[in-house]
Design a protein around this motif. Structure first.
Motif, PDB file in Angstrom:
ATOM      1  N   GLY A 201       0.806  -1.184  -0.239  1.00 22.00           N
ATOM      2  CA  GLY A 201      -0.111  -0.004  -0.008  1.00 22.00           C
ATOM      3  C   GLY A 201       0.821   1.323   0.056  1.00 22.00           C
ATOM      4  N   LEU A 202       1.925   1.113   0.764  1.00 20.21           N
ATOM      5  CA  LEU A 202       2.821   2.633   0.710  1.00 20.21           C
ATOM      6  C   LEU A 202       3.532   2.608  -0.491  1.00 20.21           C
ATOM      7  CD1 LEU A 202       4.062   4.671   2.650  1.00 20.21           C
ATOM      8  CD2 LEU A 202       5.778   3.074   3.264  1.00 20.21           C
ATOM      9  N   SER A 203       3.846   1.852  -1.167  1.00 18.89           N
ATOM     10  CA  SER A 203       4.554   1.867  -2.459  1.00 18.89           C
ATOM     11  C   SER A 203       3.623   2.473  -3.408  1.00 18.89           C
ATOM     12  CB  SER A 203       5.072   0.454  -2.907  1.00 18.89           C
ATOM     13  OG  SER A 203       4.287  -0.162  -3.124  1.00 18.89           O
ATOM     14  N   VAL A 204       2.368   2.333  -3.571  1.00 19.16           N
ATOM     15  CA  VAL A 204       1.634   3.049  -4.276  1.00 19.16           C
ATOM     16  C   VAL A 204       1.636   4.543  -4.428  1.00 19.16           C
ATOM     17  CG1 VAL A 204      -0.907   3.371  -5.120  1.00 19.16           C
ATOM     18  CG2 VAL A 204      -0.030   1.048  -4.580  1.00 19.16           C
ATOM     19  N   VAL A 205       1.710   5.015  -3.087  1.00 22.25           N
ATOM     20  CA  VAL A 205       1.704   6.548  -2.731  1.00 22.25           C
ATOM     21  C   VAL A 205       3.108   6.943  -3.185  1.00 22.25           C
ATOM     22  CG1 VAL A 205       1.394   8.330  -1.044  1.00 22.25           C
ATOM     23  CG2 VAL A 205      -0.253   6.262  -1.236  1.00 22.25           C
ATOM     24  N   LEU A 206       4.199   6.350  -2.700  1.00 22.41           N
ATOM     25  CA  LEU A 206       5.475   6.861  -2.837  1.00 22.41           C
ATOM     26  C   LEU A 206       5.809   6.786  -4.431  1.00 22.41           C
ATOM     27  CD1 LEU A 206       7.428   5.349   0.156  1.00 22.41           C
ATOM     28  CD2 LEU A 206       6.083   7.544  -0.132  1.00 22.41           C
ATOM     29  N   ARG A 207       5.578   5.717  -5.243  1.00 17.86           N
ATOM     30  CA  ARG A 207       5.721   5.583  -6.342  1.00 17.86           C
ATOM     31  C   ARG A 207       5.180   6.528  -7.295  1.00 17.86           C
ATOM     32  NH1 ARG A 207       5.214  -0.968  -7.420  1.00 17.86           N
ATOM     33  NH2 ARG A 207       7.256  -1.631  -6.368  1.00 17.86           N
ATOM     34  N   SER A 208       3.895   6.980  -7.179  1.00 23.13           N
ATOM     35  CA  SER A 208       3.064   7.902  -7.668  1.00 23.13           C
ATOM     36  C   SER A 208       3.950   9.327  -7.799  1.00 23.13           C
ATOM     37  CB  SER A 208       1.481   7.978  -7.414  1.00 23.13           C
ATOM     38  OG  SER A 208       1.030   6.702  -7.682  1.00 23.13           O
ATOM     39  N   ALA A 209       4.397   9.437  -6.407  1.00 24.67           N
ATOM     40  CA  ALA A 209       4.880  10.893  -6.425  1.00 24.67           C
ATOM     41  C   ALA A 209       6.164  10.789  -7.233  1.00 24.67           C
ATOM     42  CB  ALA A 209       5.119  11.119  -4.882  1.00 24.67           C
ATOM     43  N   LEU A 210       6.919   9.919  -7.058  1.00 21.23           N
ATOM     44  CA  LEU A 210       8.307   9.788  -7.783  1.00 21.23           C
ATOM     45  C   LEU A 210       7.932   9.933  -9.393  1.00 21.23           C
ATOM     46  CD1 LEU A 210      10.006   6.982  -5.911  1.00 21.23           C
ATOM     47  CD2 LEU A 210      10.919   9.520  -6.204  1.00 21.23           C
ATOM     48  N   TYR A 211       6.747   9.339  -9.839  1.00 23.87           N
ATOM     49  CA  TYR A 211       6.350   9.459 -11.240  1.00 23.87           C
ATOM     50  C   TYR A 211       5.734  10.807 -11.647  1.00 23.87           C
ATOM     51  CZ  TYR A 211       6.672   4.359 -11.058  1.00 23.87           C
ATOM     52  OH  TYR A 211       7.078   2.727 -10.971  1.00 23.87           O
TER      53      TYR A 211
END
Length: 486
Positions: A201-211
């Protein structure tokens, strides 16, 4: 290096960063940046400094996302705490890491106040209100890839929860590798119905910000298939992260919209018949194998590959090396089963408690068994320590067994995973009673000692625990005894 939201504000200020599906509220990157700045200032006012550990005890919601980015802005270490754990379990984790602060919400406030750490709440209640802290000026942290971004707990293969160090570099490498496998488009919207205290779940939010793309949050706990289906359609989502049980329920409710490019399904092996069912419903399913220790994905199957290899987790992601090891610790030939070892830039630099024996010449020893076929596809086929995975949650049998042994009317117990069509597995207990004891007694006894998902759902009462000649629990005999119990 600045945090991802600050960087996106410079290049993509008007792009939609975050959507709360529960309220339809949205934040552009510019608006999220301002909110993160305020949140970081309040953390600073509460005494949080660079390097400090900040516990977050809440389910998925925008406040969790703001805290994750605010910790990065301050250089503090995010410590997501599983909101489903019992108080003794939470207390053990807080005592192990010593966060300077625990941020909670209304539903977790009572548990937070019972911990040995200052607690503040993002909602109204008895705890100090987070918003009452005046935001103060602070110097944004100068981050490096090797800095620890988060400490996430995993049950591991020994049954003792272990705090995993994940760096900014781990999360960034995971985002890059996932992008190479799943693809990234400027208008992507990735829906997250998973709890953010898990890496999936955490990775969805962190990745979206990086993208520089959009994360759409469905508030947890619980999974309402109709709510998720409606959110996918309302926000034209192109991706979603699920566990197999969620995928099955989503298909029962009518599947997903045409906008979906991928449905990433992990947390437990995805049954081949569920893969086939998803493909028949035009849901682009991507079974995946991942770990907390690897910041999520290790291997992922593309939808166009899934029809021919529905029992596979796919090829390893870009930069990830997977080696199958035999009992002697040496690599085995292609097609042979052994322990899965993983190496690459997504792999944690280590655990808080050290535990160096989990690392070897070929990287992290995962405790999972599997094989790689001639085409390079990974097949995951069991766990070294017979860990149970129920609805995407890891349960170690001995942890449950130890809790049940404290019951005054239980002489002996064995715990195994019972196959379940909906949850993948459910917790089963074979009990040797020492007096009158019922299933209701056991469930009541587990309250406050174990998280709800660890409670036995199938129980059989026997005269003795079946064992092999070496003294270990005979799992096949235990499963046979539990087969007709609910």
């Amino acid at each position: 290096m600045r945090d991802a939201v600050a960087l996106q504000t410079r290049s993509n200020p008007d792009g939609t960063a975050l959507v709360d599906a529960a309220t339809d509220e949205t934040w552009t990157y510019d608006e999220l940046d301002a909110a993160v700045e305020t949140t970081a200032g309040r953390l600073a006012a509460l005494g949080v400094e660079a390097g400090d550990r900040v516990g977050v005890l809440m389910e998925t919601r925008p406040a969790f996302a703001r805290l994750a980015f605010a910790c990065a802005r301050l250089g503090a270490v995010l410590v997501p705490l599983n909101a489903r754990l019992s108080r003794p379990e939470l207390r053990a984790q807080v005592d192990a890491l010593g966060p300077v602060l625990v941020v909670c919400e209304a539903d977790t406030e009572a548990d937070a106040l019972a911990l040995d750490a200052p607690a503040v709440s993002v909602d109204d209640g008895d705890a100090r209100a987070f918003r009452d802290a005046d935001s103060v000026d602070f110097a944004p942290a100068d981050l490096s890839w090797g800095d620890t971004r988060a400490l996430l707990f995993t049950s591991g293969t020994t049954g003792d929860p272990k705090a995993v160090r994940l760096t900014y570099g781990n999360f960034a490498a995971s985002a890059v590798a996932s992008a190479f496998r799943l693809g990234v488009l400027p208008d992507d919207r990735w829906l997250c119905p998973l709890s953010m205290y898990h890496t999936g779940g955490l990775s969805v939010v962190l990745r979206s910000a990086l993208y520089g793309t959009t994360a759409v949050l469905v508030r947890t706990p619980g999974f309402d298939a109709s709510e998720v289906r409606d959110a996918l359609a309302t926000y034209d989502c192109t991706g979603v992260s699920l566990v197999p049980t969620m995928l099955s329920r989503l298909l029962d409710s009518g599947g997903g919209p045409d906008s979906l490019r991928f449905a990433l399904v992990g947390g437990a092996p995805t049954p081949p018949d569920l893969v086939a069912r998803a493909l028949d419903s035009d849901v682009p399913v991507c079974p995946t194998f991942g770990m907390t220790e690897t910041a999520s994905q290790v291997a992922t199957l593309r939808p166009e590959q899934a029809a021919e290899r529905p029992d596979s987790a796919g090829r390893p992601l870009f930069g990830t090396d997977v080696t199958i090891l035999g009992p002697d610790g040496d690599p085995v030939p292609t097609g042979e089963t052994g322990e899965i070892a993983v190496a690459g830039p997504t792999v944690t630099p280590g655990y808080v408690d050290g535990d160096g024996d989990r690392f070897g010449e070929y990287g992290l020893l995962t405790g999972d068994r599997g094989f790689v076929d001639a085409g390079g596809y990974l097949h995951v086929g069991g766990r070294q320590a017979d860990q149970i995975v129920t609805g995407g949650e890891n349960v170690h049998p001995e942890e449950v067994a130890d809790a049940l042994r404290d019951h005054p009317r239980i002489a002996d117990v064995a715990v195994v995973g019972v196959p379940d069509d909906e949850w993948g597995e459910r917790v089963g207990a074979l009990v040797v009673p020492d007096g009158d004891v019922s299933l209701a007694d056991l469930r009541e006894f587990c309250e406050g000692r174990l998280a709800g998902y660890k409670h036995p759902r199938a129980v059989a009462f026997v005269d003795e625990i079946p064992r092999t000649t070496s003294g270990t629990v005979d799992r096949e005999a235990a499963l046979a005894a539990l087969a007709d119990d609910t």
